[in-house]
Design a protein around this motif. Structure first.
Motif, PDB file in Angstrom:
ATOM      1  N   MET A 174      28.695  26.434  37.156  1.00  0.00           N
ATOM      2  CA  MET A 174      30.109  25.692  37.557  1.00  0.00           C
ATOM      3  C   MET A 174      30.145  24.654  36.611  1.00  0.00           C
ATOM      4  SD  MET A 174      32.079  27.603  39.244  1.00  0.00           S
ATOM      5  CE  MET A 174      33.634  26.637  39.052  1.00  0.00           C
ATOM      6  N   ASP A 175      28.864  24.496  34.660  1.00  0.00           N
ATOM      7  CA  ASP A 175      28.411  23.259  34.468  1.00  0.00           C
ATOM      8  C   ASP A 175      29.651  23.033  33.620  1.00  0.00           C
ATOM      9  OD1 ASP A 175      26.216  22.758  36.389  1.00  0.00           O
ATOM     10  OD2 ASP A 175      25.167  23.042  35.367  1.00  0.00           O
ATOM     11  N   ILE A 176      30.129  24.222  32.760  1.00  0.00           N
ATOM     12  CA  ILE A 176      30.387  23.949  31.571  1.00  0.00           C
ATOM     13  C   ILE A 176      32.044  24.362  31.489  1.00  0.00           C
ATOM     14  CG2 ILE A 176      31.456  23.924  29.092  1.00  0.00           C
ATOM     15  CD1 ILE A 176      27.672  23.782  28.945  1.00  0.00           C
ATOM     16  N   GLU A 177      31.748  25.619  31.422  1.00  0.00           N
ATOM     17  CA  GLU A 177      33.902  26.394  31.930  1.00  0.00           C
ATOM     18  C   GLU A 177      33.314  27.984  32.090  1.00  0.00           C
ATOM     19  OE1 GLU A 177      37.512  26.775  30.515  1.00  0.00           O
ATOM     20  OE2 GLU A 177      36.001  25.124  30.495  1.00  0.00           O
ATOM     21  N   TYR A 178      34.026  28.157  32.805  1.00  0.00           N
ATOM     22  CA  TYR A 178      33.209  29.447  33.570  1.00  0.00           C
ATOM     23  C   TYR A 178      34.931  30.190  33.721  1.00  0.00           C
ATOM     24  CZ  TYR A 178      32.983  32.215  38.652  1.00  0.00           C
ATOM     25  OH  TYR A 178      32.663  33.520  39.329  1.00  0.00           O
ATOM     26  N   SER A 179      34.993  31.019  33.887  1.00  0.00           N
ATOM     27  CA  SER A 179      36.163  32.061  34.055  1.00  0.00           C
ATOM     28  C   SER A 179      35.987  34.015  34.918  1.00  0.00           C
ATOM     29  CB  SER A 179      36.357  32.968  32.814  1.00  0.00           C
ATOM     30  OG  SER A 179      37.658  33.625  32.378  1.00  0.00           O
ATOM     31  N   MET A 180      37.118  34.374  35.321  1.00  0.00           N
ATOM     32  CA  MET A 180      36.769  35.487  36.445  1.00  0.00           C
ATOM     33  C   MET A 180      37.727  36.228  36.207  1.00  0.00           C
ATOM     34  SD  MET A 180      36.899  34.934  40.505  1.00  0.00           S
ATOM     35  CE  MET A 180      34.994  34.730  41.002  1.00  0.00           C
ATOM     36  N   LEU A 181      37.177  37.521  35.688  1.00  0.00           N
ATOM     37  CA  LEU A 181      38.416  38.687  36.395  1.00  0.00           C
ATOM     38  C   LEU A 181      38.361  39.310  37.365  1.00  0.00           C
ATOM     39  CD1 LEU A 181      40.015  40.156  34.627  1.00  0.00           C
ATOM     40  CD2 LEU A 181      38.033  41.638  33.348  1.00  0.00           C
ATOM     41  N   VAL A 182      38.593  39.150  37.672  1.00  0.00           N
ATOM     42  CA  VAL A 182      39.532  40.027  39.446  1.00  0.00           C
ATOM     43  C   VAL A 182      39.823  41.410  39.049  1.00  0.00           C
ATOM     44  CG1 VAL A 182      40.788  39.993  41.747  1.00  0.00           C
ATOM     45  CG2 VAL A 182      39.589  37.680  40.358  1.00  0.00           C
ATOM     46  N   ARG A 183      39.412  42.812  39.530  1.00  0.00           N
ATOM     47  CA  ARG A 183      40.029  43.781  39.344  1.00  0.00           C
ATOM     48  C   ARG A 183      40.121  44.025  40.742  1.00  0.00           C
ATOM     49  NH1 ARG A 183      34.991  46.294  35.126  1.00  0.00           N
ATOM     50  NH2 ARG A 183      33.950  46.242  37.534  1.00  0.00           N
ATOM     51  N   GLN A 184      41.774  44.632  41.443  1.00  0.00           N
ATOM     52  CA  GLN A 184      41.868  45.491  41.851  1.00  0.00           C
ATOM     53  C   GLN A 184      42.155  47.317  41.809  1.00  0.00           C
ATOM     54  OE1 GLN A 184      45.404  43.838  44.403  1.00  0.00           O
ATOM     55  NE2 GLN A 184      46.143  45.534  43.339  1.00  0.00           N
ATOM     56  N   TYR A 185      41.512  47.201  43.070  1.00  0.00           N
ATOM     57  CA  TYR A 185      41.349  49.658  43.079  1.00  0.00           C
ATOM     58  C   TYR A 185      42.557  49.877  44.580  1.00  0.00           C
ATOM     59  CZ  TYR A 185      37.538  47.956  40.439  1.00  0.00           C
ATOM     60  OH  TYR A 185      36.655  48.044  39.077  1.00  0.00           O
ATOM     61  N   PRO A 186      43.369  50.588  44.123  1.00  0.00           N
ATOM     62  CA  PRO A 186      44.076  50.938  45.547  1.00  0.00           C
ATOM     63  C   PRO A 186      42.808  52.220  45.628  1.00  0.00           C
ATOM     64  CG  PRO A 186      44.755  52.000  43.029  1.00  0.00           C
ATOM     65  CD  PRO A 186      44.024  50.677  42.956  1.00  0.00           C
ATOM     66  N   LEU A 187      42.784  52.521  46.800  1.00  0.00           N
ATOM     67  CA  LEU A 187      42.182  53.304  47.653  1.00  0.00           C
ATOM     68  C   LEU A 187      43.558  54.461  48.608  1.00  0.00           C
ATOM     69  CD1 LEU A 187      39.200  51.025  49.262  1.00  0.00           C
ATOM     70  CD2 LEU A 187      39.239  52.118  47.225  1.00  0.00           C
ATOM     71  N   ASP A 188      42.417  55.397  49.234  1.00  0.00           N
ATOM     72  CA  ASP A 188      42.921  56.060  49.734  1.00  0.00           C
ATOM     73  C   ASP A 188      42.349  55.559  51.323  1.00  0.00           C
ATOM     74  OD1 ASP A 188      40.370  57.520  50.170  1.00  0.00           O
ATOM     75  OD2 ASP A 188      41.408  59.623  48.173  1.00  0.00           O
ATOM     76  N   GLN A 189      42.861  56.189  52.447  1.00  0.00           N
ATOM     77  CA  GLN A 189      41.745  56.324  53.678  1.00  0.00           C
ATOM     78  C   GLN A 189      40.366  56.413  53.311  1.00  0.00           C
ATOM     79  OE1 GLN A 189      44.226  56.633  57.012  1.00  0.00           O
ATOM     80  NE2 GLN A 189      43.104  55.128  58.150  1.00  0.00           N
ATOM     81  N   GLN A 190      40.349  57.114  53.587  1.00  0.00           N
ATOM     82  CA  GLN A 190      38.543  57.842  53.932  1.00  0.00           C
ATOM     83  C   GLN A 190      37.851  56.862  51.991  1.00  0.00           C
ATOM     84  OE1 GLN A 190      38.441  61.832  52.170  1.00  0.00           O
ATOM     85  NE2 GLN A 190      35.883  61.821  52.439  1.00  0.00           N
ATOM     86  N   ALA A 191      38.210  56.735  50.966  1.00  0.00           N
ATOM     87  CA  ALA A 191      37.582  55.394  50.241  1.00  0.00           C
ATOM     88  C   ALA A 191      37.723  54.771  51.002  1.00  0.00           C
ATOM     89  CB  ALA A 191      38.065  55.710  48.925  1.00  0.00           C
ATOM     90  N   TYR A 192      38.257  53.752  51.789  1.00  0.00           N
ATOM     91  CA  TYR A 192      38.599  52.859  52.424  1.00  0.00           C
ATOM     92  C   TYR A 192      37.245  52.557  52.983  1.00  0.00           C
ATOM     93  CZ  TYR A 192      40.524  49.120  55.202  1.00  0.00           C
ATOM     94  OH  TYR A 192      40.214  47.530  56.343  1.00  0.00           O
ATOM     95  N   THR A 193      37.416  53.595  54.129  1.00  0.00           N
ATOM     96  CA  THR A 193      36.459  53.520  55.536  1.00  0.00           C
ATOM     97  C   THR A 193      34.949  54.168  54.886  1.00  0.00           C
ATOM     98  OG1 THR A 193      38.022  54.831  56.473  1.00  0.00           O
ATOM     99  CG2 THR A 193      35.506  55.471  57.017  1.00  0.00           C
ATOM    100  N   TYR A 194      35.291  54.697  53.286  1.00  0.00           N
ATOM    101  CA  TYR A 194      33.502  53.842  52.979  1.00  0.00           C
ATOM    102  C   TYR A 194      32.913  52.747  52.336  1.00  0.00           C
ATOM    103  CZ  TYR A 194      30.150  55.156  49.157  1.00  0.00           C
ATOM    104  OH  TYR A 194      28.769  55.026  48.840  1.00  0.00           O
ATOM    105  N   TRP A 195      34.117  52.422  51.997  1.00  0.00           N
ATOM    106  CA  TRP A 195      33.828  50.849  51.620  1.00  0.00           C
ATOM    107  C   TRP A 195      33.461  50.210  52.573  1.00  0.00           C
ATOM    108  CZ3 TRP A 195      31.321  50.222  46.520  1.00  0.00           C
ATOM    109  CH2 TRP A 195      31.536  51.156  46.055  1.00  0.00           C
TER     110      TRP A 195
END
Length: 387
Positions: free
Chosen positions: A242-263
């Motif tokens: 954070m000392d100079i300049e910072y960038s964040m690329l947020v990524r969103q993944y839709p899941l099915d219920q089985q994948a959600y349970t796994y994660w």
């Protein structure tokens, strides 16, 4: 390799040791139980490349920190029988496809054949289309658990069709950093120093890293499919990113219920106290299976989806009083040119030093790491998205 996979793979190794222990001569210490882990998603977004990372767990006698699975054949397969090969980048077990336009109405699976000939196949999965990320915002707060100020980053999204329900997020963070000093000199052929233009120095770099924690959420208990102020990152005041300049690329993944349970299971085990020692292969029921040997364990869950993205920037100018303590040991020494008739000739015996600047016929020198930001990692090339 992400911090999550490092945790999972080390734990798998520890589990193997505990299950195979014998008095005086534990066989797991001599054996090499390198379990395959597969990380990635089949990206069905328009003109999008899919990326998967293949790695192996480590045994206690391995001296390396990562064991990338190199030389594998990795293929996305559609239910209609079309194959889409991924290219082995030759680095860190990363395999990437060409930009594709996969039909989200079809089902897909991932097929892997290792260099040794072992075959693995994921279940066919139905793609999900990501709702757009509405916004990513941040706030500066005092956090008692850190004992200092932090920046919390939040994501907001909604699906007007009320069909997503299950979500996962990660992010790519990029930050600007500099060397301790800036020099306008470089060493060329024949040990001759030559001058640099300001745009040629090794003073400014950009580094990029993938998030290491698991973030999941669900709206299944809500009347509408709305994600509001879900925290996806906390950055402390003393973080040099954070000392100079910072960038964040947020990524969103839709899941099915089985994948959600796994994660969710992964999140609970890898981020809770004692989770590393409680986590076992049987606790991670993914959707990838050994074909050559059905008993061959493999870790991972393959989903197919488009990916929602949103980028933010945070400048240090927006964070008064935020500056990490300098960690560099950068003494400046004086020395005379070895050849008074050719002051740009360099032959200082300690090769860890470099010319910083000239003044009054004297060479001022310091460590190379203090004059070249790439010693901290990253690249001198400014990202295209950088503002």
């Amino acid at each position: 390799m992400s911090g999550y996979w490092k945790s999972v793979l080390v734990v798998v190794s520890i589990y193997s040791v505990l299950m195979c222990r014998k008095a005086y001569e534990p066989p797991a210490i001599k054996a090499s139980s390198h379990i395959l882990a597969i990380d990635g998603v089949i990206d069905v977004g328009a003109n999008s490349a899919s990326q998967f990372v293949l790695t192996r767990s480590r045994s206690l006698l391995d001296s390396v920190t990562d064991l990338p699975e190199l030389g594998a054949q990795v293929m996305i397969q559609s239910a209609a029988g079309t194959n889409y090969p991924l290219i082995d980048t030759g680095a860190d077990g990363i395999y990437i496809s060409e930009p594709l336009n996969l039909d989200p109405a079809q089902k897909y699976q991932l097929a892997v054949t290792t260099a040794e000939g072992s075959k693995y196949l994921s279940d066919l999965v139905t793609p999900k289309v990501s709702a757009p990320i509405d916004s990513v915002n941040w706030e500066r707060v005092q956090d008692p658990s850190f004992g200092t100020e932090v920046v919390n980053v939040y994501v907001n999204s909604h699906d007007p069709t009320n069909t997503t329900k299950f979500y996962r997020w990660d992010y790519l963070e990029t930050w600007q950093h500099t060397s301790f000093y800036e020099t306008f000199w470089a060493l060329g052929p024949g040990n001759l120093e030559y001058g640099l233009f300001p745009n040629q120095t090794t003073h400014t770099c950009w580094s990029t890293a993938l998030s290491t924690s698991i973030y999941v959420g669900t709206t299944i208990t809500l009347s509408s499919d709305v994600i509001s102020q879900i925290k996806v990152a906390t950055i402390s005041k003393d973080d040099p990113k954070m000392d100079i300049e910072y960038s964040m690329l947020v990524r969103q993944y839709p899941l099915d219920q089985q994948a959600y349970t796994y994660w969710l299971n992964v999140q609970k085990n890898s981020q809770s106290l004692g989770g590393l020692f409680d986590l076992q292969p049987g606790q991670l029921p993914g959707n990838i299976h050994g074909i050559t040997n059905p008993k061959d364990p493999v870790v991972g869950y393959v989903s197919a989806c488009s990916i929602g993205e949103k980028r933010i920037f945070i400048s240090n100018k927006e964070l008064p009083g935020w500056q990490s303590p300098p960690l560099a040991n950068c003494p400046v020494k004086m020395t005379f040119p070895p050849d008074p008739n050719n002051i740009v000739y360099w032959n200082y015996p300690d090769t860890s030093f470099q010319l910083y600047y000239y003044s009054g016929g004297i060479m001022f020198i310091t460590y190379k790491s203090c004059l070249n930001c790439t010693y901290q990692g990253g690249t001198l090339v400014k990202p295209d998205f950088w503002q």
